[in-house]
Design an enzyme around this catalytic site. Structure first.
Site, PDB file in Angstrom:
ATOM      1  N   LYS A 107       0.852  -1.187   0.000  1.00 35.32           N
ATOM      2  CA  LYS A 107       0.000   0.000   0.000  1.00 35.32           C
ATOM      3  C   LYS A 107       0.892   1.243   0.000  1.00 35.32           C
ATOM      4  CE  LYS A 107      -1.967   2.625   3.068  1.00 35.32           C
ATOM      5  NZ  LYS A 107      -2.013   3.920   2.327  1.00 35.32           N
ATOM      6  N   GLU A 149       9.970  16.585  15.048  1.00 31.72           N
ATOM      7  CA  GLU A 149      10.477  16.454  13.683  1.00 31.72           C
ATOM      8  C   GLU A 149       9.743  17.441  12.771  1.00 31.72           C
ATOM      9  OE1 GLU A 149      11.563  12.798  10.661  1.00 31.72           O
ATOM     10  OE2 GLU A 149       9.718  12.656  11.823  1.00 31.72           O
ATOM     11  N   GLU A 172      10.415   1.734  10.392  1.00 38.11           N
ATOM     12  CA  GLU A 172      11.315   2.888  10.366  1.00 38.11           C
ATOM     13  C   GLU A 172      10.476   4.126  10.580  1.00 38.11           C
ATOM     14  OE1 GLU A 172      13.129   5.725   7.527  1.00 38.11           O
ATOM     15  OE2 GLU A 172      14.472   4.022   7.184  1.00 38.11           O
ATOM     16  N   CYS A 200      13.902  10.868   6.026  1.00 39.60           N
ATOM     17  CA  CYS A 200      13.923  10.380   7.420  1.00 39.60           C
ATOM     18  C   CYS A 200      15.286  10.560   8.071  1.00 39.60           C
ATOM     19  CB  CYS A 200      13.538   8.903   7.451  1.00 39.60           C
ATOM     20  SG  CYS A 200      11.855   8.580   6.890  1.00 39.60           S
TER      21      CYS A 200
END
Length: 536
Positions: free
Chosen positions: A200, A405, A273, A307
């Site tokens: 997906k 973040e 992750e 990331c």
């Protein structure tokens, strides 16, 4: 514009009076050829447009829970036959994929840029990384998957071996920020290990993922082996977790927590992750100009939507002023834009939501006393979601961008007085994904690196050295995730270790009417002898 209008991916101008990139969208027949691969019976579609001027890209069919179930039925049927093929056959398909990626790189790069808005040079790196991944696993297939002989209980008498058995069907939920790399890089080792995949991809970059799946077909993988579904994460993603034998997810820590709980309920494994607030340390003996160049790439590649990109820069007192001058100068020299042009250094953010987050973090920091050394503003004149590369100084713990973040082109600079202080501050917070250390002394840099709580640490590089070293595992510590991609761990996560031991001649039990007490004495003597012989 003439070169882009000749591209077979691209349709004609929506508005003939404006011959600009924004006026062009993807050719409808091209989109239809890709979206046919989605398992969808809902009749619903999702309209997508490009960060490049809002150009229309097409309508993507949406899947429902019943479609997810059907995708798993198809995948399980294909997986049974695929698991019976030889490792060499599977590896050969990966090598064909490697060449297809390089042969079709222009088409792939065009589509990545149209969907994500990133700079063309960043899109090329996706092609390169995926080709490296395919080649690495193809060339090391036997090393990772062959049956291994291990020491038996008794030399000669006990033969023990470990087989790598595929999990079955792996569910992969991939993000938008690296739509080509993340669409396939986790699935490549899953396929090599004998699994099928139900994927997906994120709704914002579905077409790139579909083109990647099409290349798998062209490389010779069975068409049913890689299934694609589309739709809202809570509905479709949840259905995948409910059906899969293993889950691989890349995305936010909050969503990762939810998936981990769902996997725990089913007693299936997962690799996650998740978020990061990655630090770079510039030590007192660093080459200032090399560190500044690395910081520009480490902070602003893909407009900071990476990331492993840097959001915190800790710089030694001794070089702080010189580093800041060099870093600001290099940042101000960057070319910005939202286009297919190779000359763009930094492209667009992907969406209004991402732009809003970045702008909010900067505005909050400035309102509370941070200083903007360069950047700090949206650039709608260049593209609807372009934001200037931004360097902040004086960021404090009460500011939103201090610990959260940002996932955009914003970095905070901090002085440090000692390396112990720098390491302590780098380890502050809940994340531990990636870090970087700049120094002229490689041994010293590696020593500092080992003290940083991060899954990957690069010395004299921001992230590329570890990310491009396919034999090195990559993943996060603490709230940055669990599990690893790349290397042996990146493929073994998709297998079950099955131990088979064959006992020869004598049983592991008393023989010839021997009493349990006598057997214990014989066993003790044997154990002492094996220890003297240095046996494991």
């Amino acid at each position: 514009m003439s070169e882009q209008s000749a591209n077979p991916l691209i349709g004609g101008p929506a508005d003939p009076e404006h011959d600009s990139t924004a006026a062009y969208g993807l050719d409808r027949s091209y989109v239809a050829s890709l979206t046919r691969r989605i398992v969808s019976t809902t009749g619903e579609t999702h309209a997508v447009s490009s960060p490049i001027g809002g150009a229309p890209l097409g309508h993507v069919p949406q899947s429902g829970p019943a479609d997810v179930t059907e995708a798993f039925v198809r995948a399980r049927h294909a997986q049974a036959g695929w698991a019976a093929t030889s490792i060499d056959e599977r590896a050969a398909a990966l090598l064909r994929l490697h060449d297809l990626l390089l042969d079709r790189q222009d088409e792939l790069i065009d589509l990545v840029v149209w969907e994500s808005g990133k700079a063309r040079k960043d899109a090329y790196l996706e092609v390169a990384h995926l080709a490296l991944t395919a080649r690495y696993y193809a060339r090391t297939a036997h090393e990772h998957l062959d049956t291994q002989r291990v020491g038996g209980m008794f030399p000669v008498l006990t033969r023990a071996e470990v087989h790598r058995v595929p999990k079955g069907v792996v569910g992969i939920i991939s993000p938008w920020n690296y739509p080509l790399t993340m669409a396939l890089c986790d699935g490549i080792p899953a396929l090599l290990a004998g699994n099928a995949v139900v994927s997906k991809p994120d709704a914002q970059t579905m077409l790139t993922a579909l083109l990647a799946a099409q290349l798998l077909d062209e490389a010779g993988f069975p068409p049913e082996l890689w299934q694609v579904v589309a739709g809202p994460g809570p509905e479709v993603g949840g259905a995948i977790v409910a059906e899969a034998d293993y889950i691989c997810f890349t995305g936010s820590t909050a969503t990762g927590r939810t998936i981990a709980k769902q996997c725990a309920e089913r007693l299936i494994g997962c690799s996650l992750e998740l978020g990061g607030k990655n630090p770079m340390l510039v030590l007192r003996d660093a080459d200032v100009h090399r560190a500044a160049e690395g910081a520009v790439r480490g902070v602003f590649s893909n407009a900071g939507q990476l990331c492993v990109s840097m959001e915190r820069l800790f710089v030694a007192d001794q070089v702080y002023d010189r580093f800041v001058d060099a870093f600001v100068s290099r940042t101000q020299a960057m070319t910005l834009g939202a286009s297919q042009d190779w000359s763009v250094d930094m492209g667009s953010l992907i969406s209004q939501a991402q732009l809003d987050t970045v702008a909010r973090h900067v505005e909050d920091a400035v309102a509370k006393g941070a200083r903007v050394l360069t950047g700090g503003k949206a650039r709608p004149d260049l593209g609807p979601f372009v934001f200037e590369p931004t360097i902040l100084e004086g960021v404090s713990a009460d500011m939103e961008c201090f610990g959260k973040e940002t996932f955009g082109p914003v970095v905070a600079l901090y002085r440090f007085h000692s390396e112990d202080e720098a390491v302590e501050r780098a380890n502050d917070g809940a994340y531990g994904l990636n870090a970087s250390v700049y120094t002229r002394d490689g041994a010293r840099g590696r020593a500092v690196a080992r003290r940083i709580k991060a899954g990957t640490v690069n010395v004299n590089e921001a992230y590329g050295a570890t990310f491009g070293s396919l034999g090195a595992p990559m993943g996060g510590m603490r709230e940055s995730g669990m599990g690893r991609r790349q290397g042996a761990e990146g493929i073994h996560r998709y297998t079950e270790a099955q131990s088979v031991a064959t006992q020869r001649l004598v049983p592991i039990a008393p023989m010839l009417g021997m009493s349990e007490e006598t057997n214990a004495k014989v066993m003790t003597a044997a154990l002492r002898l094996l220890n003297k012989l240095g046996r494991a």
